[in-house]
Write an enzyme that holds these catalytic residues in place. Structure first.
Site, PDB file in Angstrom:
ATOM      1  N   SER A  23       0.823  -1.217   0.000  1.00 27.81           N
ATOM      2  CA  SER A  23       0.000   0.000   0.000  1.00 27.81           C
ATOM      3  C   SER A  23       0.853   1.262   0.000  1.00 27.81           C
ATOM      4  O   SER A  23       0.330   2.371   0.067  1.00 27.81           O
ATOM      5  CB  SER A  23      -0.930  -0.009   1.216  1.00 27.81           C
ATOM      6  OG  SER A  23      -0.193  -0.243   2.394  1.00 27.81           O
ATOM      7  N   ASN A 110      -2.810  -2.713  12.575  1.00 22.85           N
ATOM      8  CA  ASN A 110      -4.258  -2.507  12.473  1.00 22.85           C
ATOM      9  C   ASN A 110      -4.715  -1.260  13.233  1.00 22.85           C
ATOM     10  O   ASN A 110      -5.492  -0.463  12.707  1.00 22.85           O
ATOM     11  CB  ASN A 110      -5.010  -3.735  12.993  1.00 22.85           C
ATOM     12  CG  ASN A 110      -4.747  -4.963  12.136  1.00 22.85           C
ATOM     13  OD1 ASN A 110      -4.102  -4.858  11.095  1.00 22.85           O
ATOM     14  ND2 ASN A 110      -5.224  -6.118  12.569  1.00 22.85           N
ATOM     15  N   HIS A 156     -39.914  24.118 -12.016  1.00 26.81           N
ATOM     16  CA  HIS A 156     -39.941  23.335 -13.272  1.00 26.81           C
ATOM     17  C   HIS A 156     -39.119  24.006 -14.374  1.00 26.81           C
ATOM     18  O   HIS A 156     -39.401  23.821 -15.555  1.00 26.81           O
ATOM     19  CB  HIS A 156     -41.374  23.129 -13.782  1.00 26.81           C
ATOM     20  CG  HIS A 156     -42.339  22.704 -12.731  1.00 26.81           C
ATOM     21  ND1 HIS A 156     -42.588  21.381 -12.432  1.00 26.81           N
ATOM     22  CD2 HIS A 156     -43.117  23.431 -11.871  1.00 26.81           C
ATOM     23  CE1 HIS A 156     -43.480  21.310 -11.460  1.00 26.81           C
ATOM     24  NE2 HIS A 156     -43.804  22.527 -11.090  1.00 26.81           N
ATOM     25  N   SER A 277     -12.980  26.751 -28.009  1.00 33.20           N
ATOM     26  CA  SER A 277     -13.137  25.552 -28.822  1.00 33.20           C
ATOM     27  C   SER A 277     -12.018  25.521 -29.859  1.00 33.20           C
ATOM     28  O   SER A 277     -11.568  26.565 -30.330  1.00 33.20           O
ATOM     29  CB  SER A 277     -14.503  25.596 -29.509  1.00 33.20           C
ATOM     30  OG  SER A 277     -14.487  24.807 -30.678  1.00 33.20           O
ATOM     31  N   LYS A 283     -16.631  30.383 -29.569  1.00 28.52           N
ATOM     32  CA  LYS A 283     -17.022  29.719 -28.323  1.00 28.52           C
ATOM     33  C   LYS A 283     -16.256  30.175 -27.096  1.00 28.52           C
ATOM     34  O   LYS A 283     -15.059  30.434 -27.149  1.00 28.52           O
ATOM     35  CB  LYS A 283     -16.820  28.209 -28.472  1.00 28.52           C
ATOM     36  CG  LYS A 283     -17.784  27.597 -29.441  1.00 28.52           C
ATOM     37  CD  LYS A 283     -19.093  27.295 -28.779  1.00 28.52           C
ATOM     38  CE  LYS A 283     -19.127  25.814 -28.520  1.00 28.52           C
ATOM     39  NZ  LYS A 283     -20.304  25.399 -27.848  1.00 28.52           N
ATOM     40  N   ASN A 285     -16.593  28.482 -23.391  1.00 27.42           N
ATOM     41  CA  ASN A 285     -17.352  27.422 -22.717  1.00 27.42           C
ATOM     42  C   ASN A 285     -17.194  27.443 -21.194  1.00 27.42           C
ATOM     43  O   ASN A 285     -16.124  27.767 -20.689  1.00 27.42           O
ATOM     44  CB  ASN A 285     -16.908  26.050 -23.247  1.00 27.42           C
ATOM     45  CG  ASN A 285     -17.246  25.888 -24.713  1.00 27.42           C
ATOM     46  OD1 ASN A 285     -18.258  26.395 -25.183  1.00 27.42           O
ATOM     47  ND2 ASN A 285     -16.391  25.193 -25.432  1.00 27.42           N
ATOM     48  N   GLU A 290     -18.865  22.758 -15.722  1.00 25.99           N
ATOM     49  CA  GLU A 290     -19.190  21.417 -16.229  1.00 25.99           C
ATOM     50  C   GLU A 290     -18.348  20.343 -15.544  1.00 25.99           C
ATOM     51  O   GLU A 290     -18.839  19.260 -15.217  1.00 25.99           O
ATOM     52  CB  GLU A 290     -18.971  21.361 -17.742  1.00 25.99           C
ATOM     53  CG  GLU A 290     -19.995  22.169 -18.513  1.00 25.99           C
ATOM     54  CD  GLU A 290     -19.643  22.259 -19.988  1.00 25.99           C
ATOM     55  OE1 GLU A 290     -20.214  21.518 -20.785  1.00 25.99           O
ATOM     56  OE2 GLU A 290     -18.766  23.070 -20.344  1.00 25.99           O
ATOM     57  N   TYR A 317     -10.324  -6.687  11.816  1.00 27.50           N
ATOM     58  CA  TYR A 317      -9.657  -6.170  10.624  1.00 27.50           C
ATOM     59  C   TYR A 317      -9.644  -7.195   9.503  1.00 27.50           C
ATOM     60  O   TYR A 317      -9.451  -8.396   9.724  1.00 27.50           O
ATOM     61  CB  TYR A 317      -8.211  -5.751  10.960  1.00 27.50           C
ATOM     62  CG  TYR A 317      -7.474  -5.241   9.734  1.00 27.50           C
ATOM     63  CD1 TYR A 317      -7.614  -3.921   9.317  1.00 27.50           C
ATOM     64  CD2 TYR A 317      -6.667  -6.086   8.975  1.00 27.50           C
ATOM     65  CE1 TYR A 317      -6.968  -3.453   8.179  1.00 27.50           C
ATOM     66  CE2 TYR A 317      -6.017  -5.623   7.836  1.00 27.50           C
ATOM     67  CZ  TYR A 317      -6.173  -4.308   7.445  1.00 27.50           C
ATOM     68  OH  TYR A 317      -5.543  -3.865   6.321  1.00 27.50           O
ATOM     69  N   GLN A 322      -8.044  -1.964   3.369  1.00 22.79           N
ATOM     70  CA  GLN A 322      -6.984  -1.170   2.746  1.00 22.79           C
ATOM     71  C   GLN A 322      -7.557  -0.376   1.555  1.00 22.79           C
ATOM     72  O   GLN A 322      -7.014   0.655   1.176  1.00 22.79           O
ATOM     73  CB  GLN A 322      -5.867  -2.107   2.277  1.00 22.79           C
ATOM     74  CG  GLN A 322      -4.702  -1.423   1.613  1.00 22.79           C
ATOM     75  CD  GLN A 322      -3.510  -2.342   1.490  1.00 22.79           C
ATOM     76  OE1 GLN A 322      -2.869  -2.682   2.476  1.00 22.79           O
ATOM     77  NE2 GLN A 322      -3.215  -2.781   0.278  1.00 22.79           N
ATOM     78  N   LYS A 325      -8.544   3.679   1.234  1.00 27.71           N
ATOM     79  CA  LYS A 325      -7.667   4.852   1.114  1.00 27.71           C
ATOM     80  C   LYS A 325      -7.708   5.573  -0.221  1.00 27.71           C
ATOM     81  O   LYS A 325      -8.023   6.761  -0.278  1.00 27.71           O
ATOM     82  CB  LYS A 325      -6.234   4.450   1.456  1.00 27.71           C
ATOM     83  CG  LYS A 325      -6.163   4.057   2.900  1.00 27.71           C
ATOM     84  CD  LYS A 325      -4.858   3.634   3.401  1.00 27.71           C
ATOM     85  CE  LYS A 325      -5.080   3.022   4.771  1.00 27.71           C
ATOM     86  NZ  LYS A 325      -5.965   1.813   4.740  1.00 27.71           N
TER      87      LYS A 325
HETATM   88  N1  ARG Z   1      -1.944  -1.342   4.658  1.00 31.54           N
HETATM   89  C1  ARG Z   1      -2.879  -1.798   5.605  1.00 31.54           C
HETATM   90  C2  ARG Z   1      -4.187  -1.046   5.433  1.00 31.54           C
HETATM   91  O1  ARG Z   1      -4.164  -0.057   4.789  1.00 31.54           O
HETATM   92  C3  ARG Z   1      -2.344  -1.603   6.971  1.00 31.54           C
HETATM   93  C4  ARG Z   1      -2.817  -2.608   7.976  1.00 31.54           C
HETATM   94  C5  ARG Z   1      -2.205  -3.898   7.709  1.00 31.54           C
HETATM   95  N2  ARG Z   1      -2.561  -4.866   8.660  1.00 31.54           N
HETATM   96  C6  ARG Z   1      -2.375  -6.163   8.428  1.00 31.54           C
HETATM   97  N3  ARG Z   1      -2.707  -6.948   9.338  1.00 31.54           N
HETATM   98  N4  ARG Z   1      -1.868  -6.595   7.301  1.00 31.54           N
HETATM   99  O2  ARG Z   1      -5.221  -1.428   5.895  1.00 31.54           O
END
Ligand code: ARG
Length: 462
Positions: A23, A110, A156, A277, A283, A285, A290, A317, A322, A325
């Site tokens: 990650s 975790n 409307h 454009s 134009k 725009n 938008e 967990y 993950q 994110k």
């Molecule tokens: N990269 C993990 C996440 O974003 C971190 C936690 C990892 N925990 C584990 N037991 N592998 O959730």
């Protein structure tokens, strides 16, 4: 591959598995929060006698050094680490040796990641709240300037009754005010520290979780270790609040796009906020409006995505989490970008008052007031409604507005009409006699502006 585990494995991780699992490419975004959390953890461990004061100091200065080097660009966060937690720990051990190996005492990734994400999110919520406030400040200025700018109000998308630009913008002021209230509620609800919950079942070390929470400026510590590591509710409700902000921006954008057309010409978007454009030289725009409207889908997508990710997860967990994110980061960046650009566009936009007033005058926006005139002279409302309906039909045939008819033409339709009807159905009367709280009359709007000013003063930041 630099990872924090491996003792119970007899084989190297397959490279593709490693990449799929890692990650670091996105959690590097909260390197600062990760180190901030680690420093609080270490201070607490030392207070509890789990680390010595010397160990604490050497770890703290080690982390501070890493932070400084990352910020100055001397140390790069590379993909050779599995995640940001491994990056910090490995670099710490490199720098200070054995004491660095004690950093993770009484902690799991975790609870660590739950903390990092909360710290990062807290900062983002404050930033987003600030941007919504800036938008409100511009709205406030425009409202003050346009309490007398008459325009048609629509239902409307058909002209309904005359209002003022201040009143129309005031509707958005209320929406964005509620958006800030929502952010503030979410902030308060999420502001409890999960650190010290361990992998799921707490720890046997005598941690002082309340102390860590205090060091990190939380309201307190969370009360269930399993919930602490598997709660993503706060992100879901935040994504919902962000979706609502986007929905408001999108509605507003849609109106600006309509107002900016050649048919309406109520506004002109500044050159700096428009694009041209490649083929049609004439134009100009409204691309920013938008794009804001278009990017709304992306933020809704993040909300639905996370809700779906979470729906089948057993406690506590699971690695699925993950996935919270990237989509959340994308939503933060999208909302911040949209707010900043939208505010700039609004701030520099020209409003064509005459065009708005002319549009309010043609389209029978004073028909309700004409009916009310008859009611005030003893005609039951339902009959008055019918009379004015016939009157409008007559006007359409003649190509005239109600106030352009002569008194004798009016009298032919209803003998109740007298000379004072012209005053009663003027745009000025239609708008400014509407003085109930929240109505478009100038006095009523000014009252609201004063209340809003106070609110803005009182709500400077989260
Ligand atoms: N990269 C993990 C996440 O974003 C971190 C936690 C990892 N925990 C584990 N037991 N592998 O959730």
């Amino acid at each position: 591959m630099a990872q924090l585990w491996g003792g119970r494995f007899t084989k190297e991780t397959d490279q593709l598995v490693y990449n799929f699992n890692a990650s670091i490419s996105f959690d590097r975004k909260f390197y600062k929060q990760d180190m901030q959390g680690s420093m609080a953890h270490v201070r607490m461990l030392a207070k509890q006698g789990i680390l010595t004061e010397e160990e604490r100091d050497v770890i703290l200065s080690g982390i501070e050094g890493i932070l400084k080097d990352v910020e100055s660009g001397k140390l790069e966060i590379t993909s050779e680490y599995e995640d940001i937690h491994s990056f910090v720990e490995a670099n710490l051990i490199d720098r200070i040796g054995d004491p660095g190996k004690k950093l993770h005492t009484g902690r799991s990734r975790n609870d660590q990641v739950a903390l990092d994400m909360k710290l990062y999110t807290r900062d983002e919520v404050c930033e987003i709240d600030g941007l919504v406030r800036e938008l409100l400040v511009i709205l406030q200025r425009l409202m003050e300037e346009h309490t007398g700018t008459v325009m048609p109000g629509f239902t409307h998308l058909q002209k309904a009754q005359p209002i003022t630009l201040a009143h129309h913008l005031g509707a958005y002021f209320e929406m964005f005010k509620r958006d800030r209230d929502r952010l503030s509620d979410i902030y308060d609800r999420m502001n409890y520290c999960p650190l010290g919950s361990g992998a799921l079942a707490g720890t046997t070390y005598p941690l002082d979780r309340e102390y860590t929470a205090e060091l990190l400026d939380f309201q307190g510590a969370t009360l269930n270790s399993m919930d602490s590591v598997s709660d993503r509710d706060y992100l879901i409700e935040l994504l919902s609040a962000l979706s609502t902000i986007m929905m408001h921006l999108s509605r507003f954008s849609e109106e600006i796009i309509i107002w900016n057309t050649n048919e309406y010409r109520f506004v002109e978007i500044d050159d700096a906020y428009s694009t041209g454009s490649s083929i049609m030289p004439q134009k100009k725009n409204p691309d920013i409006a938008e794009l804001v409207r278009g990017k709304t889908g992306r933020v809704y997508g993040a909300l639905i995505s996370l809700l779906t990710t979470m729906k089948g997860l057993p406690l506590a967990y699971n690695k699925d989490m993950q996935e919270d994110k990237e989509l959340t980061f994308d939503a933060f960046d999208t909302v911040k970008g949209c707010l900043a650009l939208f505010t700039g566009m609004l701030d520099t936009m020209k409003f064509h008052k005459n065009q708005m007033a002319a549009s309010a005058r043609n389209g029978f926006t004073n028909a309700t007031d004409a009916a009310d005139y008859l009611v005030n002279h003893g005609v039951p409302f339902r009959d008055a409604h019918g009379v004015i309906g016939r009157l409008v039909l007559y006007c359409i045939e003649q190509g005239k507005a109600i106030e352009e008819l002569s008194l004798s033409e009016l009298k032919e339709i209803s003998p109740v009409f007298e000379e004072d009807v012209f005053e009663a159905i003027s745009m000025d009367t239609c708008v400014n006699k509407r003085l109930t709280l929240g109505a478009p009359g100038e006095k009523a709007v000014k009252q609201v502006i004063a209340k809003n000013k106070e609110w803005l003063e009182k709500h400077r930041s989260l």
